[in-house]
Scaffold this motif. Structure first.
Motif, mmCIF file in Angstrom:
data_model
loop_
_atom_site.group_PDB
_atom_site.id
_atom_site.type_symbol
_atom_site.label_atom_id
_atom_site.label_comp_id
_atom_site.label_asym_id
_atom_site.label_seq_id
_atom_site.Cartn_x
_atom_site.Cartn_y
_atom_site.Cartn_z
ATOM 1 N N MET A 1 65.924 0.183 51.895
ATOM 2 C CA MET A 1 66.415 -1.107 52.378
ATOM 3 C C MET A 1 67.675 -1.484 51.626
ATOM 4 O O MET A 1 67.684 -1.534 50.411
ATOM 5 C CB MET A 1 65.335 -2.184 52.175
ATOM 6 N N ASP A 5 70.219 -6.257 53.619
ATOM 7 C CA ASP A 5 69.189 -6.208 54.655
ATOM 8 C C ASP A 5 68.532 -7.585 54.752
ATOM 9 O O ASP A 5 67.927 -8.070 53.795
ATOM 10 C CB ASP A 5 68.142 -5.150 54.297
ATOM 11 N N TRP A 6 68.652 -8.225 55.922
ATOM 12 C CA TRP A 6 68.123 -9.566 56.126
ATOM 13 C C TRP A 6 66.704 -9.574 56.672
ATOM 14 O O TRP A 6 66.133 -10.646 56.893
ATOM 15 C CB TRP A 6 69.042 -10.342 57.083
ATOM 16 N N ARG A 7 66.139 -8.398 56.909
ATOM 17 C CA ARG A 7 64.808 -8.365 57.515
ATOM 18 C C ARG A 7 63.717 -9.014 56.668
ATOM 19 O O ARG A 7 62.831 -9.678 57.236
ATOM 20 C CB ARG A 7 64.449 -6.919 57.882
ATOM 21 N N ILE A 10 63.911 -12.707 57.569
ATOM 22 C CA ILE A 10 63.468 -12.995 58.939
ATOM 23 C C ILE A 10 61.961 -12.830 59.065
ATOM 24 O O ILE A 10 61.262 -13.704 59.599
ATOM 25 C CB ILE A 10 64.198 -12.075 59.938
ATOM 26 N N TYR A 11 61.433 -11.722 58.568
ATOM 27 C CA TYR A 11 60.000 -11.463 58.671
ATOM 28 C C TYR A 11 59.199 -12.444 57.832
ATOM 29 O O TYR A 11 58.104 -12.870 58.217
ATOM 30 C CB TYR A 11 59.682 -10.031 58.251
ATOM 31 N N THR A 84 61.292 -18.457 54.720
ATOM 32 C CA THR A 84 62.392 -17.501 54.882
ATOM 33 C C THR A 84 63.074 -17.220 53.545
ATOM 34 O O THR A 84 63.268 -16.063 53.150
ATOM 35 C CB THR A 84 63.415 -18.039 55.892
ATOM 36 N N TYR A 287 53.199 -10.061 57.983
ATOM 37 C CA TYR A 287 54.383 -9.508 57.328
ATOM 38 C C TYR A 287 54.329 -7.983 57.283
ATOM 39 O O TYR A 287 55.330 -7.300 57.581
ATOM 40 C CB TYR A 287 54.490 -10.070 55.906
ATOM 41 N N LYS A 291 56.822 -5.273 59.085
ATOM 42 C CA LYS A 291 57.535 -4.247 58.319
ATOM 43 C C LYS A 291 57.529 -2.899 59.022
ATOM 44 O O LYS A 291 58.380 -2.049 58.741
ATOM 45 C CB LYS A 291 56.904 -4.101 56.924
ATOM 46 N N TYR A 294 60.730 -1.776 60.496
ATOM 47 C CA TYR A 294 61.882 -1.377 59.655
ATOM 48 C C TYR A 294 62.445 -0.062 60.173
ATOM 49 O O TYR A 294 61.708 0.838 60.528
ATOM 50 C CB TYR A 294 61.426 -1.183 58.218
#
Length: 294
Positions: A1, A5-7, A10-11, A84, A287, A291, A294
Motif C-alpha cells: 500500500m 493510498d486513500w483506501r 475510505i474503508y 474516516t 473493514y 480490504k 485492495y
C-alpha cells in the motif's frame, strides 16, 4: 500500500457508518444513563432509568422506537469524519513508520502502534466534535430540529464554543479508546492467525477482546464529556434558575465524584461495553471484507 493510498480512509469511514447504524440504540441508552442523577443540573436530577434495558423499554414506550434513533444523522456525519480520519490515519501512519524501521515492518511494534492510535483518535475526535455535541443533545431529547438547523441554533445561542463544548474530554476519551482498541485488535489478530487464519472468526474474536479494554479505560471520560456537551452556556453567560455549569474536565470529575460517588463515573458502562463489542465486530468485519478489494 503506497504512501498516498486513500483506501484506509475510505474503508474506515464506510465501515464506521455501517457499525453506527447497527448499534445506535445502545448508544442512546448509554447517553441517557450518563446524563441522569446530576445534582448541579435541575434538568437531570431525577434517576429515570435503572439500567440499559429499563432505559430501552421506557424510551420506546414513552417516546416511541424512533426516539432510540434520535441523533442518528449527526452520528453518521460524525463517523463520516471521525471514522474516516481515525482509521485512515492510524493504518497509514503505522504503515509509514513500519517501513522505516530496521526490519522493514516485518514485525508489529506495540508502543508505536499505541502512539499512532492515540494520535489518530484524539485528532479525529477533536475535528468531529460539533457533530458529537448535536448527537448527545438529540439523544437526551432536548433538541428536536434537523442537523443544519440545530447547528445554526447552537452557533447563534452559544457561539463557536458551544460546538466544541467538551472537545478536550472527547479527544482524550477517543485517544484512550483508540490506544486500547486498535493495537489490541492487531495484536490479537496476529496471535490467533496460526489457529484461525486471517478469517472472519479471527476478526470476530479479536474485535471482542479489543472492546473490553477500551470500555473500561474510556467510560469515566465518556461520562464527563457527555455531561459537558449537554450543558448550555449562552453567549451572555446567563444560566437557567438554579442551574450551575461545570468549569471543565477536572471540575466535572470532582463534582460527579463528590455528589454521586465513584460509581457515577461508570454510569452507562454496560451499554458502553455492549455497544463497543457489536460496534467493533461490525466495523472490523466490514473493514476486513472491504480490504479484499485492495
Amino acid at each position: 500500500m503506497g504512501d498516498r493510498d486513500w483506501r484506509p480512509f475510505i474503508y474506515g469511514g464506510l465501515a464506521s457508518i455501517v457499525a453506527e447504524f447497527g448499534t445506535f440504540p445502545i448508544d442512546t441508552t448509554k447517553t441517557r444513563l450518563q446524563i441522569q442523577g446530576q445534582k448541579i443540573d435541575p434538568r437531570h436530577v431525577e434517576l429515570r432509568y435503572t439500567g440499559m434495558v429499563d432505559c430501552f423499554i421506557k424510551t420506546s414506550q414513552q417516546e416511541g422506537v424512533k426516539a432510540l434513533y434520535c441523533g442518528i444523522w449527526p452520528a453518521v456525519l460524525r463517523q463520516a469524519t471521525y471514522g474516516t480520519i481515525k482509521f485512515g490515519t492510524y493504518y497509514t501512519l503505522k504503515g509509514a513508520i513500519a517501513r522505516r524501521r530496521a526490519d522493514g515492518g516485518a514485525h508489529e511494534h506495540l508502543p508505536t502502534n499505541t502512539c499512532c492510535a492515540a494520535f489518530a483518535g484524539g485528532l479525529s475526535s477533536a475535528i468531529a466534535n460539533p457533530t458529537d455535541v448535536l448527537k448527545v443533545r438529540m439523544q437526551v431529547g432536548e433538541e428536536k430540529r434537523g442537523v443544519a438547523r440545530s447547528l445554526a441554533a447552537v452557533w447563534r445561542a452559544e457561539g463557536g464554543r458551544g460546538l466544541w463544548r467538551g472537545a478536550a474530554a472527547t479527544a482524550q476519551r477517543a485517544a484512550l479508546i483508540a490506544a486500547a482498541e486498535l493495537p489490541a485488535y492487531d495484536a490479537c489478530k496476529r496471535r490467533l492467525r496460526p489457529a484461525l487464519g486471517d478469517a472472519p472468526l479471527n476478526h470476530l474474536a479479536s474485535s471482542l477482546a479489543a472492546s473490553l479494554g477500551s470500555a473500561v479505560a474510556s467510560t469515566p471520560l465518556d461520562v464527563v464529556r457527555t455531561r459537558l456537551m449537554n450543558q448550555r452556556r449562552l453567549k451572555d453567560n446567563t444560566l437557567r434558575p438554579n442551574e450551575r455549569i461545570y468549569k471543565g474536565i477536572a471540575d466535572c470529575f470532582i463534582q460527579t465524584f463528590r455528589n454521586e460517588g465513584a460509581l457515577a463515573l461508570y454510569k452507562g458502562f454496560i451499554p458502553t461495553w455492549f455497544r463497543m463489542g457489536p460496534w467493533n465486530v461490525i466495523f472490523f468485519l466490514t473493514y476486513e471484507q472491504l480490504k479484499l478489494f485492495y
